[in-house]
Motif scaffolding. Structure first.
Motif, PDB file in Angstrom:
ATOM      1  N   LEU A 137       0.853  -1.182   0.000  1.00  0.00           N
ATOM      2  CA  LEU A 137       0.000   0.000   0.000  1.00  0.00           C
ATOM      3  C   LEU A 137       0.887   1.229   0.000  1.00  0.00           C
ATOM      4  O   LEU A 137       1.739   1.400   0.884  1.00  0.00           O
ATOM      5  N   ARG A 138       0.710   2.093  -0.985  1.00  0.00           N
ATOM      6  CA  ARG A 138       1.587   3.233  -1.153  1.00  0.00           C
ATOM      7  C   ARG A 138       0.998   4.484  -0.500  1.00  0.00           C
ATOM      8  O   ARG A 138      -0.046   4.971  -0.891  1.00  0.00           O
ATOM      9  N   SER A 139       1.674   4.965   0.530  1.00  0.00           N
ATOM     10  CA  SER A 139       1.310   6.213   1.185  1.00  0.00           C
ATOM     11  C   SER A 139       2.483   6.659   2.037  1.00  0.00           C
ATOM     12  O   SER A 139       3.182   5.823   2.635  1.00  0.00           O
ATOM     13  N   GLY A 140       2.698   7.962   2.101  1.00  0.00           N
ATOM     14  CA  GLY A 140       3.763   8.476   2.950  1.00  0.00           C
ATOM     15  C   GLY A 140       3.545   8.155   4.410  1.00  0.00           C
ATOM     16  O   GLY A 140       4.499   8.108   5.192  1.00  0.00           O
ATOM     17  N   ALA A 141       2.293   7.900   4.783  1.00  0.00           N
ATOM     18  CA  ALA A 141       1.977   7.572   6.175  1.00  0.00           C
ATOM     19  C   ALA A 141       2.248   6.112   6.505  1.00  0.00           C
ATOM     20  O   ALA A 141       2.227   5.734   7.678  1.00  0.00           O
TER      21      ALA A 141
ATOM     22  N   VAL B 222       3.594  -3.149   5.315  1.00  0.00           N
ATOM     23  CA  VAL B 222       3.804  -1.747   5.667  1.00  0.00           C
ATOM     24  C   VAL B 222       3.433  -1.514   7.126  1.00  0.00           C
ATOM     25  O   VAL B 222       2.717  -2.308   7.746  1.00  0.00           O
ATOM     26  N   ASP B 223       3.919  -0.413   7.658  1.00  0.00           N
ATOM     27  CA  ASP B 223       3.627  -0.013   9.033  1.00  0.00           C
ATOM     28  C   ASP B 223       2.446   0.951   9.017  1.00  0.00           C
ATOM     29  O   ASP B 223       2.561   2.082   8.549  1.00  0.00           O
ATOM     30  N   ARG B 224       1.300   0.490   9.513  1.00  0.00           N
ATOM     31  CA  ARG B 224       0.086   1.317   9.538  1.00  0.00           C
ATOM     32  C   ARG B 224      -0.184   1.886  10.931  1.00  0.00           C
ATOM     33  O   ARG B 224      -1.320   2.159  11.303  1.00  0.00           O
ATOM     34  N   ALA B 225       0.880   2.080  11.703  1.00  0.00           N
ATOM     35  CA  ALA B 225       0.729   2.588  13.064  1.00  0.00           C
ATOM     36  C   ALA B 225       0.117   3.983  13.100  1.00  0.00           C
ATOM     37  O   ALA B 225      -0.427   4.393  14.131  1.00  0.00           O
TER      38      ALA B 225
ATOM     39  N   CYS C  43      -8.112   3.097   2.069  1.00  0.00           N
ATOM     40  CA  CYS C  43      -8.636   4.430   1.779  1.00  0.00           C
ATOM     41  C   CYS C  43      -7.510   5.449   1.676  1.00  0.00           C
ATOM     42  O   CYS C  43      -7.514   6.328   0.811  1.00  0.00           O
ATOM     43  N   VAL C  44      -6.515   5.324   2.552  1.00  0.00           N
ATOM     44  CA  VAL C  44      -5.378   6.240   2.533  1.00  0.00           C
ATOM     45  C   VAL C  44      -4.544   6.026   1.278  1.00  0.00           C
ATOM     46  O   VAL C  44      -4.121   6.975   0.611  1.00  0.00           O
TER      47      VAL C  44
ATOM     48  N   LEU D  16      -4.804  13.838  12.338  1.00  0.00           N
ATOM     49  CA  LEU D  16      -4.998  13.870  10.891  1.00  0.00           C
ATOM     50  C   LEU D  16      -4.101  14.918  10.251  1.00  0.00           C
ATOM     51  O   LEU D  16      -3.437  14.661   9.236  1.00  0.00           O
ATOM     52  N   ASP D  17      -4.096  16.106  10.825  1.00  0.00           N
ATOM     53  CA  ASP D  17      -3.289  17.196  10.268  1.00  0.00           C
ATOM     54  C   ASP D  17      -1.801  16.882  10.346  1.00  0.00           C
ATOM     55  O   ASP D  17      -1.027  17.278   9.471  1.00  0.00           O
ATOM     56  N   ALA D  18      -1.393  16.160  11.381  1.00  0.00           N
ATOM     57  CA  ALA D  18       0.033  15.889  11.592  1.00  0.00           C
ATOM     58  C   ALA D  18       0.571  14.776  10.687  1.00  0.00           C
ATOM     59  O   ALA D  18       1.740  14.815  10.297  1.00  0.00           O
ATOM     60  N   GLU D  19      -0.264  13.794  10.343  1.00  0.00           N
ATOM     61  CA  GLU D  19       0.256  12.595   9.691  1.00  0.00           C
ATOM     62  C   GLU D  19      -0.330  12.277   8.316  1.00  0.00           C
ATOM     63  O   GLU D  19       0.216  11.429   7.603  1.00  0.00           O
ATOM     64  N   PHE D  20      -1.428  12.930   7.946  1.00  0.00           N
ATOM     65  CA  PHE D  20      -2.076  12.597   6.682  1.00  0.00           C
ATOM     66  C   PHE D  20      -2.343  13.861   5.866  1.00  0.00           C
ATOM     67  O   PHE D  20      -2.260  14.970   6.371  1.00  0.00           O
ATOM     68  N   GLY D  21      -2.683  13.658   4.603  1.00  0.00           N
ATOM     69  CA  GLY D  21      -2.968  14.773   3.720  1.00  0.00           C
ATOM     70  C   GLY D  21      -4.394  15.277   3.874  1.00  0.00           C
ATOM     71  O   GLY D  21      -5.222  14.664   4.560  1.00  0.00           O
ATOM     72  N   PRO D  22      -4.714  16.392   3.202  1.00  0.00           N
ATOM     73  CA  PRO D  22      -6.064  16.957   3.265  1.00  0.00           C
ATOM     74  C   PRO D  22      -7.026  16.215   2.355  1.00  0.00           C
ATOM     75  O   PRO D  22      -6.614  15.642   1.340  1.00  0.00           O
TER      76      PRO D  22
END
Length: 247
Positions: A102-106, A115-118, A165-166, A206-212
């Motif tokens: 799963l590709r996401s910067g988070a 992947v680490d989904r912590a 979803c992310v 949300l603001d700290a770790e994910f996109g808008p």
């Protein structure tokens, strides 16, 4: 049935990813993608090779652990279906199927498809819970909840935390996940008491770790729990309510 599984492999978080093709024969259309990976790993181990790291648990579509990206789509070609329920009947004999994490910067890659989904766990730690008094459980009908409210809360509580979803979101947003938690708990009597504190804490994570969120809607198209896109609206709704009540 034969498929070429093109696996994006990575030896560790800091290692460079590489593409490796594996020809896998003896497959059947009713097998799942995880079945195909199991067969491939068995053959790799028997031949002294390095098995592919992939995470899975229940194989019943309820734990969320198995998520990978299949031909660029989280979980696979079948909409709203977890990886463990994606059948090989979706592909043609001789196809090349690309599997990557799963590709996401988070979600930093741990190894291969794992992947680490912590980051999702930190949202739950921030506000995905309620405070209740310990002791004897109250009578079932002590606090009335209408059937409609209960059903809506259960729909939102169905999220399995897979993170698809992310990964599907062009912005890397987690609003479908977070919104389902906010809506689920705010609908029920115990959870509603802390909705403002919860909204502030979850919004901060949300603001700290994910996109808008830009309402692309890709999140709802891949969600195996069928969380509706309306869950996204719970984030600004409860965030604004918390701001107004603090003022």
């Amino acid at each position: 049935m034969r498929l070429t599984l093109r696996i994006i492999r990575q030896d560790g978080p800091e290692a460079r990813p590489r593409s490796v093709d594996y020809d896998v024969e003896g497959l059947a259309p009713q097998m799942s993608l995880l079945d195909a990976l199991d067969l491939l790993n068995t053959r790799l181990v028997e031949s002294g090779g390095d098995p592919i790291s992939v995470e899975s648990d229940c194989r019943e579509g309820i734990c969320g652990a198995c998520g990978v990206t299949v031909d660029g789509r989280p979980h696979g070609p079948e909409a709203n279906t977890p990886t463990c329920h994606q059948r090989l009947s979706s592909f043609r004999d001789g196809d090349t199927v690309t599997l990557e994490p799963l590709r996401s910067g988070a979600f930093p890659v741990i190894r291969d498809l794992v992947v680490d989904r912590a980051a999702l766990d930190r949202i739950i730690a921030a506000g995905g819970h309620v405070a209740v008094d310990a002791g004897t459980a109250p009578d079932a009908d002590a606090v009335p909840v209408t059937e409609r409210t209960a059903e809506e809360a259960l729909d939102m509580a169905a999220c399995i935390g897979c993170g698809a979803c992310v990964a599907a979101c062009p912005n890397g947003a987690a609003h479908l996940f977070a919104g389902s938690k906010l809506a689920h708990l705010a609908l029920l009597p115990n959870g509603s008491l802390e909705r403002d504190v919860r909204a502030r804490a979850v919004s901060a994570r949300l603001d700290a770790e994910f996109g808008p969120c830009s309402l692309y809607g890709a999140c709802a198209q891949v969600c195996p729990a069928h969380i509706p896109l309306t869950a996204v609206a719970a984030v600004p709704k409860h965030r604004l309510r918390a701001l107004w009540r603090r003022a």
